[in-house]
Design a protein around this motif. Structure first.
Motif, PDB file in Angstrom:
ATOM      1  N   SER A 189       0.795  -1.226   0.000  1.00 38.06           N
ATOM      2  CA  SER A 189       0.000   0.000   0.000  1.00 38.06           C
ATOM      3  C   SER A 189       0.828   1.277   0.000  1.00 38.06           C
ATOM      4  N   LYS A 190       2.069   1.232   0.478  1.00 37.17           N
ATOM      5  CA  LYS A 190       2.860   2.453   0.571  1.00 37.17           C
ATOM      6  C   LYS A 190       3.669   2.749  -0.689  1.00 37.17           C
ATOM      7  N   VAL A 191       3.741   1.795  -1.608  1.00 38.05           N
ATOM      8  CA  VAL A 191       4.559   1.975  -2.810  1.00 38.05           C
ATOM      9  C   VAL A 191       3.879   2.970  -3.759  1.00 38.05           C
ATOM     10  N   THR A 192       4.631   3.981  -4.177  1.00 32.51           N
ATOM     11  CA  THR A 192       4.142   4.996  -5.111  1.00 32.51           C
ATOM     12  C   THR A 192       5.116   5.111  -6.284  1.00 32.51           C
ATOM     13  N   ASP A 193       4.835   6.010  -7.187  1.00 38.18           N
ATOM     14  CA  ASP A 193       5.700   6.227  -8.347  1.00 38.18           C
ATOM     15  C   ASP A 193       7.081   6.754  -7.953  1.00 38.18           C
ATOM     16  N   GLU A 194       7.220   7.279  -6.738  1.00 36.13           N
ATOM     17  CA  GLU A 194       8.497   7.799  -6.292  1.00 36.13           C
ATOM     18  C   GLU A 194       9.458   6.690  -5.854  1.00 36.13           C
ATOM     19  N   TYR A 195       8.941   5.483  -5.697  1.00 30.39           N
ATOM     20  CA  TYR A 195       9.762   4.381  -5.206  1.00 30.39           C
ATOM     21  C   TYR A 195      10.627   3.805  -6.333  1.00 30.39           C
ATOM     22  N   PRO A 196      11.705   3.089  -5.971  1.00 28.10           N
ATOM     23  CA  PRO A 196      12.541   2.450  -6.991  1.00 28.10           C
ATOM     24  C   PRO A 196      11.754   1.447  -7.835  1.00 28.10           C
ATOM     25  N   TYR A 197      12.286   1.134  -9.009  1.00 25.62           N
ATOM     26  CA  TYR A 197      11.620   0.196  -9.914  1.00 25.62           C
ATOM     27  C   TYR A 197      11.363  -1.144  -9.236  1.00 25.62           C
ATOM     28  N   PHE A 198      12.304  -1.630  -8.434  1.00 24.44           N
ATOM     29  CA  PHE A 198      12.143  -2.941  -7.800  1.00 24.44           C
ATOM     30  C   PHE A 198      10.932  -2.958  -6.872  1.00 24.44           C
ATOM     31  N   SER A 199      10.647  -1.840  -6.199  1.00 21.71           N
ATOM     32  CA  SER A 199       9.468  -1.761  -5.337  1.00 21.71           C
ATOM     33  C   SER A 199       8.197  -1.939  -6.161  1.00 21.71           C
ATOM     34  N   ASP A 200       8.136  -1.284  -7.302  1.00 17.97           N
ATOM     35  CA  ASP A 200       6.977  -1.415  -8.179  1.00 17.97           C
ATOM     36  C   ASP A 200       6.848  -2.840  -8.697  1.00 17.97           C
ATOM     37  N   LEU A 201       7.982  -3.460  -9.024  1.00 19.35           N
ATOM     38  CA  LEU A 201       7.968  -4.840  -9.505  1.00 19.35           C
ATOM     39  C   LEU A 201       7.456  -5.785  -8.421  1.00 19.35           C
ATOM     40  N   LEU A 202       7.924  -5.607  -7.180  1.00 17.48           N
ATOM     41  CA  LEU A 202       7.447  -6.434  -6.076  1.00 17.48           C
ATOM     42  C   LEU A 202       5.957  -6.223  -5.841  1.00 17.48           C
ATOM     43  N   ASN A 203       5.494  -5.002  -6.013  1.00 17.17           N
ATOM     44  CA  ASN A 203       4.071  -4.717  -5.842  1.00 17.17           C
ATOM     45  C   ASN A 203       3.247  -5.450  -6.902  1.00 17.17           C
ATOM     46  N   GLN A 204       3.735  -5.452  -8.122  1.00 15.39           N
ATOM     47  CA  GLN A 204       3.039  -6.201  -9.172  1.00 15.39           C
ATOM     48  C   GLN A 204       3.033  -7.696  -8.860  1.00 15.39           C
ATOM     49  N   ILE A 205       4.141  -8.189  -8.356  1.00 15.21           N
ATOM     50  CA  ILE A 205       4.250  -9.619  -8.041  1.00 15.21           C
ATOM     51  C   ILE A 205       3.238 -10.013  -6.975  1.00 15.21           C
ATOM     52  N   VAL A 206       3.163  -9.256  -5.875  1.00 18.12           N
ATOM     53  CA  VAL A 206       2.244  -9.656  -4.802  1.00 18.12           C
ATOM     54  C   VAL A 206       0.798  -9.516  -5.245  1.00 18.12           C
ATOM     55  N   GLN A 207       0.513  -8.591  -6.138  1.00 15.44           N
ATOM     56  CA  GLN A 207      -0.865  -8.424  -6.607  1.00 15.44           C
ATOM     57  C   GLN A 207      -1.272  -9.512  -7.597  1.00 15.44           C
ATOM     58  N   GLN A 208      -0.336  -9.936  -8.440  1.00 22.08           N
ATOM     59  CA  GLN A 208      -0.693 -10.830  -9.539  1.00 22.08           C
ATOM     60  C   GLN A 208      -0.285 -12.289  -9.321  1.00 22.08           C
ATOM     61  N   SER A 209       0.724 -12.540  -8.478  1.00 28.06           N
ATOM     62  CA  SER A 209       1.267 -13.893  -8.376  1.00 28.06           C
ATOM     63  C   SER A 209       1.117 -14.535  -7.004  1.00 28.06           C
ATOM     64  N   ILE A 210       0.755 -13.762  -5.984  1.00 30.37           N
ATOM     65  CA  ILE A 210       0.634 -14.318  -4.636  1.00 30.37           C
ATOM     66  C   ILE A 210      -0.839 -14.424  -4.283  1.00 30.37           C
ATOM     67  N   ARG A 211      -1.321 -15.635  -4.171  1.00 36.30           N
ATOM     68  CA  ARG A 211      -2.744 -15.859  -3.915  1.00 36.30           C
ATOM     69  C   ARG A 211      -3.049 -16.132  -2.442  1.00 36.30           C
ATOM     70  N   GLU A 212      -2.035 -16.584  -1.695  1.00 37.58           N
ATOM     71  CA  GLU A 212      -2.263 -16.990  -0.314  1.00 37.58           C
ATOM     72  C   GLU A 212      -1.007 -16.747   0.507  1.00 37.58           C
ATOM     73  N   LEU A 213      -1.183 -16.309   1.748  1.00 38.12           N
ATOM     74  CA  LEU A 213      -0.086 -16.102   2.686  1.00 38.12           C
ATOM     75  C   LEU A 213      -0.513 -16.595   4.064  1.00 38.12           C
ATOM     76  N   PRO A 214       0.429 -16.929   4.933  1.00 40.35           N
ATOM     77  CA  PRO A 214       0.042 -17.332   6.288  1.00 40.35           C
ATOM     78  C   PRO A 214      -0.562 -16.169   7.068  1.00 40.35           C
ATOM     79  N   ASP A 215      -1.453 -16.483   7.968  1.00 34.54           N
ATOM     80  CA  ASP A 215      -2.091 -15.488   8.818  1.00 34.54           C
ATOM     81  C   ASP A 215      -1.402 -15.499  10.179  1.00 34.54           C
ATOM     82  N   PHE A 216      -0.629 -14.451  10.465  1.00 36.96           N
ATOM     83  CA  PHE A 216       0.111 -14.343  11.718  1.00 36.96           C
ATOM     84  C   PHE A 216      -0.559 -13.376  12.696  1.00 36.96           C
ATOM     85  N   SER A 217      -1.817 -13.063  12.497  1.00 38.97           N
ATOM     86  CA  SER A 217      -2.450 -12.020  13.301  1.00 38.97           C
ATOM     87  C   SER A 217      -2.574 -12.385  14.772  1.00 38.97           C
TER      88      SER A 217
END
Length: 350
Positions: free
Chosen positions: A47-75
């Motif tokens: 949520s904090k990644v914006t256009d001001e962030y490095p390219y790798f941050s944007d790439l990681l954001n795309q990855i978690v949105q498009q390729s990560i369907r499930e994560l452990p719940d540590f709440s």
């Protein structure tokens, strides 16, 4: 080129250091049926990644949105640990592999107890060493391996996350290495974070960004986070940079991604005296090694040499587990010279 992290956010990262525990307060108790939280479903977003962030941050954001369907719940957990290991340094490797085991560390007791029993059973207690992917053919460890892999799947609540980056991608922080690396090196030096050479700066910032990105999705307010790593270039104590610099870099990068405060952020690298921490560290070691081999095998269209032990680890990484998510993403150079990514879906051959 954008800097590897934003100076304007550095101040906020200081809040991630140690803070006091809350005092006692009045409360009431309501008894409800217990429901164990294991996994949470996406979609996810940094949520904090914006256009001001490095390219790798944007790439990681795309990855978690498009390729990560499930994560452990540590709440419901209080302590989260991340164990890391990296592969691909040898010349024949086609990918650099960055593997991270995120786990609920407050639940590690049963795993520790069961592995100690396993080591005692196979005579592996006195000469305590990791289940390293490159050394699986030794007699006692080879015999213990099937049970060890079963213990990982049965007694660790977490996720083993492996990011494989094509070696043809020389930097993920700019268009070209010759432009990006001097800027990164200068920026780190100016901030008092060590005098790194280009490859070292690239690696430490790749690792810090991956940890911070997934920590933002997995941790919660006032939890404790421990990073435990195998000995590596980025945590060496040298004349121009040392492990303290690496710790400071991670804290600052965490400040770029986390929208909540952590109680404590702790750091350690593999101790001379081995313990259950190294049994946990073996998990990303196995993942980094086997993913490297599987990707190379897929590219060449031929089997990678190795005995039954390697085949066993390949089946393990491809087999879903109830408590442990197994996520692999590869980042590759595309035919048009760009960068593409995708999740690696593995299927066990019957």
């Amino acid at each position: 080129m954008k800097p590897p992290f934003k100076k304007t956010i550095i101040g906020a990262a200081a809040e991630l250091s140690e803070a006091g525990l809350p005092g006692p307060s009045k409360f009431s108790v309501v008894i409800t049926p217990f429901e164990q939280k294991i996994n949470k479903r996406g979609p996810f977003k940094l949520s904090k990644v914006t256009d001001e962030y490095p390219y790798f941050s944007d790439l990681l954001n795309q990855i978690v949105q498009q390729s990560i369907r499930e994560l452990p719940d540590f709440s419901d957990d209080s302590k989260i640990a991340v164990m890391s290991d990296f592969g691909g340094e040898h010349a024949s490797a086609r990918f650099y592999t960055y593997s991270f085991l995120f786990l609920a560390y407050n639940k590690v007791g049963p795993f520790e107890e069961k592995v100690r029993e396993l080591r005692k059973k196979y005579g592996l207690l006195e000469h305590y060493s990791e289940f390293a992917y490159k050394k699986l053919a030794s007699g006692a460890k080879a015999r213990a391996l099937p049970e060890y892999l079963q213990l990982i799947d049965s007694f660790i609540h977490g996720a083993i996350i492996t990011i494989a980056i094509d070696k043809r991608i020389e930097t993920v922080f700019g268009a070209q290495k010759k432009q990006a690396h001097p800027v990164m090196v200068k920026h780190l030096q100016e901030e008092g974070l060590g005098e790194w050479h280009g490859p070292g700066a690239e690696k430490v910032l790749r690792v810090a960004n991956i940890i911070a990105a997934f920590a933002s999705l997995l941790t919660h307010e006032n939890q404790r986070l421990l990073w435990y790593s195998d000995r590596d270039l980025i945590n060496e104590d040298g004349k121009k940079w040392d492990f303290t610099h690496t710790q400071q870099i991670l804290v600052r990068v965490l400040g770029m991604y986390l929208s909540h405060k952590l109680d404590v952020v702790g750091f350690a690298k593999s101790f001379d005296k081995k313990s259950h921490l190294d049994d946990l560290l073996s998990v990303p070691d196995l993942a980094a090694g086997v993913v490297q081999d599987l990707l190379l095998q897929n590219e060449r269209g031929e089997d990678i040499p190795g005995g039954d032990e390697k085949a066993m680890v390949m089946r393990w990484i491809a087999t879903p587990a109830k408590y442990l998510s197994k996520l692999t993403v590869q980042i590759t150079r595309t035919a048009d010279g760009g960068i593409g990514f995708g999740s690696v879906d593995m299927v066990v051959k019957r």
